[in-house]
Scaffold this motif. Structure first.
Motif, PDB file in Angstrom:
ATOM      1  N   ASP A 163       0.376  17.076 -13.410  1.00 29.34           N
ATOM      2  CA  ASP A 163       0.145  18.515 -13.249  1.00 29.34           C
ATOM      3  C   ASP A 163       0.892  19.012 -12.013  1.00 29.34           C
ATOM      4  OD1 ASP A 163      -0.721  21.099 -13.231  1.00 29.34           O
ATOM      5  OD2 ASP A 163      -2.811  20.652 -12.725  1.00 29.34           O
ATOM      6  N   LEU A 164       2.122  19.429 -12.223  1.00 29.51           N
ATOM      7  CA  LEU A 164       2.943  19.890 -11.101  1.00 29.51           C
ATOM      8  C   LEU A 164       2.447  21.226 -10.549  1.00 29.51           C
ATOM      9  CD1 LEU A 164       5.401  18.888  -9.521  1.00 29.51           C
ATOM     10  CD2 LEU A 164       6.846  20.253 -11.023  1.00 29.51           C
ATOM     11  N   SER A 165       1.636  21.947 -11.341  1.00 30.73           N
ATOM     12  CA  SER A 165       1.162  23.253 -10.888  1.00 30.73           C
ATOM     13  C   SER A 165       0.110  23.148  -9.785  1.00 30.73           C
ATOM     14  CB  SER A 165       0.581  24.044 -12.069  1.00 30.73           C
ATOM     15  OG  SER A 165      -0.597  23.416 -12.561  1.00 30.73           O
ATOM     16  N   ILE A 166      -0.316  21.925  -9.467  1.00 33.54           N
ATOM     17  CA  ILE A 166      -1.241  21.759  -8.338  1.00 33.54           C
ATOM     18  C   ILE A 166      -0.642  22.350  -7.072  1.00 33.54           C
ATOM     19  CG2 ILE A 166      -2.259  20.024  -6.785  1.00 33.54           C
ATOM     20  CD1 ILE A 166      -2.743  18.255  -9.169  1.00 33.54           C
ATOM     21  N   LEU A 167       0.688  22.228  -6.949  1.00 33.10           N
ATOM     22  CA  LEU A 167       1.388  22.759  -5.782  1.00 33.10           C
ATOM     23  C   LEU A 167       2.312  23.888  -6.218  1.00 33.10           C
ATOM     24  CD1 LEU A 167       2.393  19.442  -3.975  1.00 33.10           C
ATOM     25  CD2 LEU A 167       0.442  20.914  -3.491  1.00 33.10           C
ATOM     26  N   PRO A 168       2.515  24.878  -5.369  1.00 33.95           N
ATOM     27  CA  PRO A 168       3.422  25.982  -5.725  1.00 33.95           C
ATOM     28  C   PRO A 168       4.869  25.512  -5.753  1.00 33.95           C
ATOM     29  CG  PRO A 168       2.721  26.184  -3.446  1.00 33.95           C
ATOM     30  CD  PRO A 168       1.925  25.056  -4.024  1.00 33.95           C
ATOM     31  N   ALA A 169       5.676  26.187  -6.587  1.00 34.56           N
ATOM     32  CA  ALA A 169       7.115  25.897  -6.614  1.00 34.56           C
ATOM     33  C   ALA A 169       7.764  26.534  -5.381  1.00 34.56           C
ATOM     34  CB  ALA A 169       7.732  26.446  -7.885  1.00 34.56           C
ATOM     35  N   PRO A 170       8.820  25.935  -4.807  1.00 32.80           N
ATOM     36  CA  PRO A 170       9.435  24.657  -5.200  1.00 32.80           C
ATOM     37  C   PRO A 170       8.780  23.457  -4.535  1.00 32.80           C
ATOM     38  CG  PRO A 170      10.704  25.611  -3.431  1.00 32.80           C
ATOM     39  CD  PRO A 170       9.557  26.562  -3.670  1.00 32.80           C
ATOM     40  N   ARG A 171       7.660  23.697  -3.841  1.00 35.53           N
ATOM     41  CA  ARG A 171       7.049  22.601  -3.087  1.00 35.53           C
ATOM     42  C   ARG A 171       6.676  21.436  -3.991  1.00 35.53           C
ATOM     43  NH1 ARG A 171       1.351  22.819   0.318  1.00 35.53           N
ATOM     44  NH2 ARG A 171       1.251  20.569   0.726  1.00 35.53           N
ATOM     45  N   GLY A 172       6.114  21.745  -5.175  1.00 38.71           N
ATOM     46  CA  GLY A 172       5.687  20.673  -6.074  1.00 38.71           C
ATOM     47  C   GLY A 172       6.831  19.764  -6.458  1.00 38.71           C
ATOM     48  N   GLU A 221       0.838  -1.202   0.000  1.00 31.73           N
ATOM     49  CA  GLU A 221       0.000   0.000   0.000  1.00 31.73           C
ATOM     50  C   GLU A 221       0.877   1.259   0.000  1.00 31.73           C
ATOM     51  OE1 GLU A 221      -4.075  -0.454   2.349  1.00 31.73           O
ATOM     52  OE2 GLU A 221      -2.351  -1.058   3.571  1.00 31.73           O
ATOM     53  N   HIS A 222       1.899   1.244   0.829  1.00 34.78           N
ATOM     54  CA  HIS A 222       2.816   2.383   0.952  1.00 34.78           C
ATOM     55  C   HIS A 222       3.403   2.727  -0.413  1.00 34.78           C
ATOM     56  CE1 HIS A 222       6.676   4.379   1.825  1.00 34.78           C
ATOM     57  NE2 HIS A 222       6.106   4.795   2.955  1.00 34.78           N
ATOM     58  N   THR A 223       3.925   1.735  -1.109  1.00 35.49           N
ATOM     59  CA  THR A 223       4.548   1.966  -2.403  1.00 35.49           C
ATOM     60  C   THR A 223       3.523   2.447  -3.415  1.00 35.49           C
ATOM     61  OG1 THR A 223       6.238   0.293  -1.982  1.00 35.49           O
ATOM     62  CG2 THR A 223       5.821   0.865  -4.287  1.00 35.49           C
ATOM     63  N   ARG A 224       2.333   1.789  -3.444  1.00 34.19           N
ATOM     64  CA  ARG A 224       1.311   2.169  -4.444  1.00 34.19           C
ATOM     65  C   ARG A 224       0.810   3.596  -4.219  1.00 34.19           C
ATOM     66  NH1 ARG A 224      -0.237  -3.149  -3.460  1.00 34.19           N
ATOM     67  NH2 ARG A 224      -1.929  -2.505  -2.051  1.00 34.19           N
ATOM     68  N   LEU A 225       0.579   3.955  -2.942  1.00 31.48           N
ATOM     69  CA  LEU A 225       0.063   5.297  -2.664  1.00 31.48           C
ATOM     70  C   LEU A 225       1.057   6.391  -3.055  1.00 31.48           C
ATOM     71  CD1 LEU A 225      -1.831   4.986   0.736  1.00 31.48           C
ATOM     72  CD2 LEU A 225      -2.781   5.599  -1.487  1.00 31.48           C
ATOM     73  N   HIS A 226       2.317   6.210  -2.689  1.00 30.45           N
ATOM     74  CA  HIS A 226       3.300   7.220  -3.049  1.00 30.45           C
ATOM     75  C   HIS A 226       3.496   7.282  -4.571  1.00 30.45           C
ATOM     76  CE1 HIS A 226       4.572   8.765   0.825  1.00 30.45           C
ATOM     77  NE2 HIS A 226       4.524   7.525   1.313  1.00 30.45           N
ATOM     78  N   THR A 227       3.353   6.150  -5.234  1.00 28.81           N
ATOM     79  CA  THR A 227       3.423   6.155  -6.701  1.00 28.81           C
ATOM     80  C   THR A 227       2.261   6.950  -7.281  1.00 28.81           C
ATOM     81  OG1 THR A 227       4.526   4.002  -6.711  1.00 28.81           O
ATOM     82  CG2 THR A 227       3.459   4.689  -8.770  1.00 28.81           C
ATOM     83  N   ARG A 228       1.054   6.773  -6.713  1.00 29.01           N
ATOM     84  CA  ARG A 228      -0.105   7.531  -7.198  1.00 29.01           C
ATOM     85  C   ARG A 228       0.091   9.036  -6.998  1.00 29.01           C
ATOM     86  NH1 ARG A 228      -4.809   4.244  -4.245  1.00 29.01           N
ATOM     87  NH2 ARG A 228      -6.052   6.118  -4.746  1.00 29.01           N
ATOM     88  N   PHE A 229       0.650   9.430  -5.848  1.00 34.45           N
ATOM     89  CA  PHE A 229       0.936  10.854  -5.620  1.00 34.45           C
ATOM     90  C   PHE A 229       1.936  11.364  -6.650  1.00 34.45           C
ATOM     91  CE2 PHE A 229      -1.066  10.557  -1.453  1.00 34.45           C
ATOM     92  CZ  PHE A 229      -1.584  11.832  -1.291  1.00 34.45           C
ATOM     93  N   ALA A 230       2.990  10.581  -6.872  1.00 38.97           N
ATOM     94  CA  ALA A 230       4.007  11.007  -7.828  1.00 38.97           C
ATOM     95  C   ALA A 230       3.419  11.141  -9.219  1.00 38.97           C
ATOM     96  CB  ALA A 230       5.161  10.012  -7.823  1.00 38.97           C
ATOM     97  N   GLU A 231       2.610  10.191  -9.639  1.00 37.23           N
ATOM     98  CA  GLU A 231       2.015  10.231 -10.980  1.00 37.23           C
ATOM     99  C   GLU A 231       1.058  11.415 -11.129  1.00 37.23           C
ATOM    100  OE1 GLU A 231       2.210   5.435 -11.999  1.00 37.23           O
ATOM    101  OE2 GLU A 231       0.358   6.327 -11.185  1.00 37.23           O
ATOM    102  N   ALA A 232       0.313  11.718 -10.047  1.00 37.36           N
ATOM    103  CA  ALA A 232      -0.598  12.871 -10.097  1.00 37.36           C
ATOM    104  C   ALA A 232       0.192  14.173 -10.264  1.00 37.36           C
ATOM    105  CB  ALA A 232      -1.441  12.919  -8.833  1.00 37.36           C
ATOM    106  N   LEU A 233       1.305  14.279  -9.552  1.00 32.91           N
ATOM    107  CA  LEU A 233       2.128  15.483  -9.681  1.00 32.91           C
ATOM    108  C   LEU A 233       2.840  15.538 -11.020  1.00 32.91           C
ATOM    109  CD1 LEU A 233       3.588  15.644  -6.060  1.00 32.91           C
ATOM    110  CD2 LEU A 233       2.022  17.286  -7.099  1.00 32.91           C
ATOM    111  N   GLU A 234       3.208  14.397 -11.574  1.00 33.84           N
ATOM    112  CA  GLU A 234       3.802  14.377 -12.911  1.00 33.84           C
ATOM    113  C   GLU A 234       2.810  14.906 -13.946  1.00 33.84           C
ATOM    114  OE1 GLU A 234       6.744  13.827 -13.955  1.00 33.84           O
ATOM    115  OE2 GLU A 234       7.797  12.514 -12.561  1.00 33.84           O
TER     116      GLU A 234
END
Length: 977
Positions: free
Chosen positions: A366-375, A351-364
């Protein structure tokens, strides 16, 4: 029975609230105040701060929290949150108008609404820090500010550095209260927050506050608020023993008991018990959210969960209603970080690996979801947590670039270090990021150097040099050698000149290049020994000519400053002033603030060294104003304040010098700047006989100079003051011992400007101690020491007057002419030299010594004349020890010291500085404007205004202005200024 999830009654924190209120009142009254609030997880730090902030009527509350990402923190997270809230509240333009320096490009590193960041450079981080503090201070001018930074135990290095800057460097009259919370149970022995807390705890206006657990009686009050009734003794025994007085655990236990549930045995189960009662889709969403950190944006959670807004709201509502989640701006936070940590720790490995992968893919996507450099940094965190080495390496490389743009050099270094760690795990790593390993090493070494990690930077640079073949890649090898040379130079390690000398031949000399110009100039700056002065000048000249051919105005400006300074003869100072002016022009043309400041600093130093004290003071004052306009009052401005204080001390304008020093010290400048300023304050304290103050100031400067390497212009005056302080305390033997030790350890010919005053202090100590042997050794040391300009000539004349009867150059000259050594004439020559320079203290001391010599030779009348002039000067300076010496000599010699007839005072008791303040007040200037004009603090202006009103017998500024005109105390055109 229904229960409150959180107690509506705030219990058990009366003492802590009183401490915070006292700090609030201190800040409201214009004093600096910071409270560091520590306590274990769940003990109620956030609740305490919220209750306190809610009661702070009339205060603007700014709130930001540090954000944890695994073991990483987000750079500047609390301050980005503060800026975002200010922009929402006031609008971008209103916030921008408050930013010192006339531009928001520094703050653009934290918030894109402020435009494009300014260029990277050594001043980028300093300017960001000063603009952030300046913005908060200007906000506080309209209404006092309460700045709260929560969860500092998660702060990254950049956030800790900015936090330290805000605490230490705030103006004493800023009406700013800072409250910083942290988990004390997280601070293991090597936790990076520990040394910062220890350092800040030594600051006078910082209070440490440790939140204790609740007592049994307080738990009863909390329980009664939650249950709406007092619990039974049996329930209370169980709850108190299980919670041990931790308010969070009390709430969780009571919520379970009130809901009719069995109380879980483990803390983890207790924290998750409230979650377990939620609908399944809500629990799943909370597990997803736990991988996103303590705070997660709505858009990012929706993207990772794959839900539309309606479905997401439906799943989130029970979590918000049960107080597991709280709405936080445009996102959500867990009510307590321990709940998120328990949820995240409960994830299975898959679960840990899958969830962090989903977060990474979501940010890939659309990185603008979060402000730079946080994204970029969160993306790197998620790929790393997902154990995907390839994408962890790629995202860390990108995050390093984002961190550098934000001037978060420590985080840049951390990301580049991760790239290097993953390098061998990723096939074709160089192709993936578009850079080979040597380039990563170079960037990591540079980031470490800028972040102050000199040792690690040195190791990385050396590794990179070992991996480069200079024959195949000479330019790359040259760049790396220059980098290592710069790091070695800052570390004070040998080899920096060798690195530069190896690097320069690798850059072709047959075609001009910016790199070669920079290298030549770097080598010129590093050369400090007089034995290599010709090489220094030649390199600076070649660098300047190359930069001119290439149109590189910034490099040309720096090289011209170095060449001018290295070539400058104080006796011909006028010939060099146009070159300093040209360097300033070139720096402005090239947009190089550092070059402009360096030109001003070097010019004012040269003017002071030449004895042009008035010019030096005027130019330095303008430089301080330039630094303030640019938004770097605390760094460049305080450095130039040193160059302003020094000529004011020389001119005998000691009260003005102390005002400049006080104002600069209130800005809490960097340690070397602080030590130099305190050194001049110590000189004045010594001359006025304030030995306790002089002891305190010397102790403060010694603490700085005992660490690291410092140049002769700092160390030699420090050594002189140590000798003078020992002599002032009557420890003459110690003074002589100190004098001999310092002189034996010093190459006097390397810096005659500071060597002559050291020799004079040493000679005076030997004279006072009656140690002729030591004095003869000192005379021998001075033989052949050059004299450049009127100031050094006055020093040499003074030294010769002290030692001429023992031979040396002065005694030999007298012997060669067949004329006996005449100490009276020698002291008269010294006094005249000091008079021409406009140095009243030097003149007064020489006149007094001349009077001693005159008495010894039977010239009583001449002695009286000299003492009268010396006393007049000493009284003006309030130089008590010298006045005592004059009075003692007059008494012992039976000499009457006539007073000059005093003109009737037409200034109504106003000092020269008060008249300056009065003139600006009459022109309608505010206290802050007067402070900026005179380079003093607002508090000092307020004191002057109060004195003016009292001396003129008026009640208001308007009456003071009218009285000033009536009495002709100000120039007629003052009102039009």
């Amino acid at each position: 029975m229904s229960v409150h999830a959180v107690s509506p009654v705030f219990v058990g924190r009366a003492e802590e609230l009183a401490t915070l209120r006292r700090a609030l009142e201190r800040a409201r009254a214009g004093g600096s105040a910071t409270v560091l609030v520590g306590g274990e997880a769940g003990v109620g730090k956030t609740r305490l701060v919220k209750e306190f902030a809610a009661a702070a009527e009339g205060w603007r509350v700014l709130l930001g929290g540090c954000v944890e990402l695994g073991t990483d923190g987000l750079p500047y997270a609390p301050f980005t949150a503060v800026l975002r809230a200010l922009v929402r509240d006031m609008g971008r333009d209103a916030v921008a108008a408050l930013v010192p320096g006339g531009t928001t490009r520094g703050l653009a590193r934290l918030l894109p609404e402020f435009g494009e960041p300014d260029d990277d450079g050594p001043e980028a981080r300093a300017r960001l820090f000063e603009q952030m503090l300046g913005l908060i201070e200007r906000l506080a001018e309209d209404e006092p500010v309460l700045l709260v930074v929560e969860d500092a135990h998660w702060a990254d290095r950049s956030t800790r550095d900015l936090l330290s800057f805000l605490v230490r460097y705030q103006r004493s009259d800023a009406r700013l209260l800072m409250v910083v919370t942290y988990r004390s149970d997280e601070l293991h022995r090597t936790h990076p927050l520990r040394p910062l807390l220890a350092e800040l705890g030594r600051v006078a206006w910082v209070t440490r506050l440790e939140l204790r657990r609740l007592t049994r009686r307080e738990v009863v009050e909390q329980a009664a608020g939650i249950l709406r009734r007092e619990p039974s003794p049996a329930d209370l025994d169980l709850i108190y023993s299980r919670s041990e007085g931790n308010p969070l655990f009390v709430e969780a236990l009571l919520t379970e008991a009130g809901a009719g549930q069995a109380i879980p045995e483990s803390l983890r189960d207790l924290l998750l018990a409230g979650v377990e009662r939620l609908p399944e889709e809500t629990k799943e969403l909370l597990r997803v959210a736990s991988a996103g950190g303590a705070r997660i944006e709505h858009a990012l959670l929706a993207s990772v969960a794959g839900l539309d807004d309606g479905a997401l709201d439906s799943a989130l509502r029970p979590a918000v209603a049960s107080n597991v989640l709280v709405v936080d701006g445009e996102g959500y936070s867990f009510r307590h970080a321990l709940i998120r940590e328990a949820l995240h720790d409960d994830l299975l490995p898959g679960e840990h690996t899958r969830l962090h992968t989903r977060f990474a893919e979501a940010l890939e996507r659309d990185l603008s979801i979060l402000p730079a450099p946080r994204g970029a940094i969160e993306l790197a965190h998620h790929w790393h947590a997902a154990h995907d080495s390839t994408w962890a390496l790629i995202s860390a490389w990108r995050a390093a670039a984002a961190a550098r743009k934000a001037a978060a050099y420590d985080e840049q270094f951390a990301m580049l270090s991760r790239v290097l760690e993953l390098w061998d795990q990723v096939p074709d790593a160089a192709g993936r990021i578009g850079a080979d390993r040597v380039e990563v090493l170079r960037q990591a070494a540079t980031a470490a150097w800028v972040a102050g990690e000199f040792e690690r930077g040195l190791a990385l640079a050396s590794t990179a040099i070992d991996e480069v073949d200079p024959g195949r890649e000479p330019i790359r090898a040259a760049r790396l050698l220059r980098l290592r040379g710069l790091i070695r130079f800052d570390l004070g390690r040998p080899g920096y000149l060798d690195d530069l000398r190896r690097a320069i031949p690798l850059v072709p000399s047959d075609e001009p290049s910016v790199l070669r110009a920079k290298m030549l100039h770097t080598l010129a700056v590093m050369i400090s020994s007089r034995d290599m002065w010709e090489e220094k000048i030649a390199n600076a000249r070649e660098a300047m000519e190359l930069a001119r051919r290439l149109g590189q105005h910034d490099v040309e400006a720096h090289a011209l400053v170095t060449l001018t300074w290295a070539s400058c003869r104080f006796c011909e100072i006028d010939a060099y002033l146009p070159a300093f002016a040209e360097a300033r022009r070139l720096a402005v043309l090239g947009g190089d603030y550092n070059g402009m400041m360096r030109a001003i600093i070097s010019e004012t130093d040269a003017l002071e060294g030449a004895g042009r004290h008035e010019q030096a003071a005027e130019r330095a004052g303008k430089g301080v104003a330039e630094a303030e306009r640019y938004g770097l009052a605390r760094t460049s401005g305080t450095f130039l304040s040193i160059n302003l204080a020094e000529p004011l001390v020389s001119l005998g304008r000691w009260d003005e010098a102390l005002e400049v020093i006080e104002h600069a010290l209130e800005l809490s400048p960097p340690a070397p700047n602080r030590a130099s300023l305190q050194g001049f304050a110590m000189e004045i304290a010594l001359a006025r006989g304030r030995l306790e103050e002089a002891d305190r100031l010397f102790g403060a400067t010694r603490a700085v100079y005992s660490r690291g390497l410092h140049r002769g212009q700092a160390i030699l005056p420090h050594a002189r003051r140590e000798i003078e302080l020992a002599a002032a305390h009557g420890r003459l033997g110690d003074a002589v011992e100190l004098a001999l030790r310092h002189l034996r350890d010093t190459d006097l010919r390397n810096d005659p400007r500071y060597s002559w005053p050291l020799l004079i202090a040493a000679a005076r100590a030997c004279r006072a101690a009656g140690d002729t042997g030591a004095l003869r050794e000192i005379v021998a040391m001075a033989e052949g020491l050059e004299v450049d300009g009127d100031l050094q000539r006055a020093h040499r004349l003074t030294f010769e007057a002290l030692t001429g009867d023992l031979g040396g150059s002065a005694g030999e000259r007298a012997a060669s002419t067949g004329v006996a050594w005449d100490p009276v004439a020698a002291w008269d020559a010294a006094a005249e030299a000091w008079r021409r320079l406009g140095q009243p203290y030097g003149e007064a001391r020489a006149l007094t010594d001349g009077a001693w010599a005159a008495v010894a030779s039977g010239q009583r009348t001449g002695a009286g004349e000299r003492l009268a002039r010396a006393r007049e000067l000493a009284e003006r300076l309030e130089a008590a020890p010298l006045l005592n010496e004059i009075a003692e000599l007059a008494r012992r010699a039976g000499v009457a010291v006539a007073r000059e007839p005093q003109p009737q005072d037409s200034r109504h008791g106003l000092t020269a500085r008060e008249l300056e303040v009065l003139e600006l007040l009459t022109a309608g200037r505010s206290n802050r404007e007067i402070a900026a004009e005179l380079f003093i603090s607002v508090k000092t202006v307020s004191v002057h205004v109060s004195n003016i009103l009292a001396k003129l017998g008026v009640a208001s500024r308007g009456e003071a202005a009218a009285t000033a005109h009536r009495l002709r105390l100000v120039t007629p055109d003052a009102v039009h200024r």
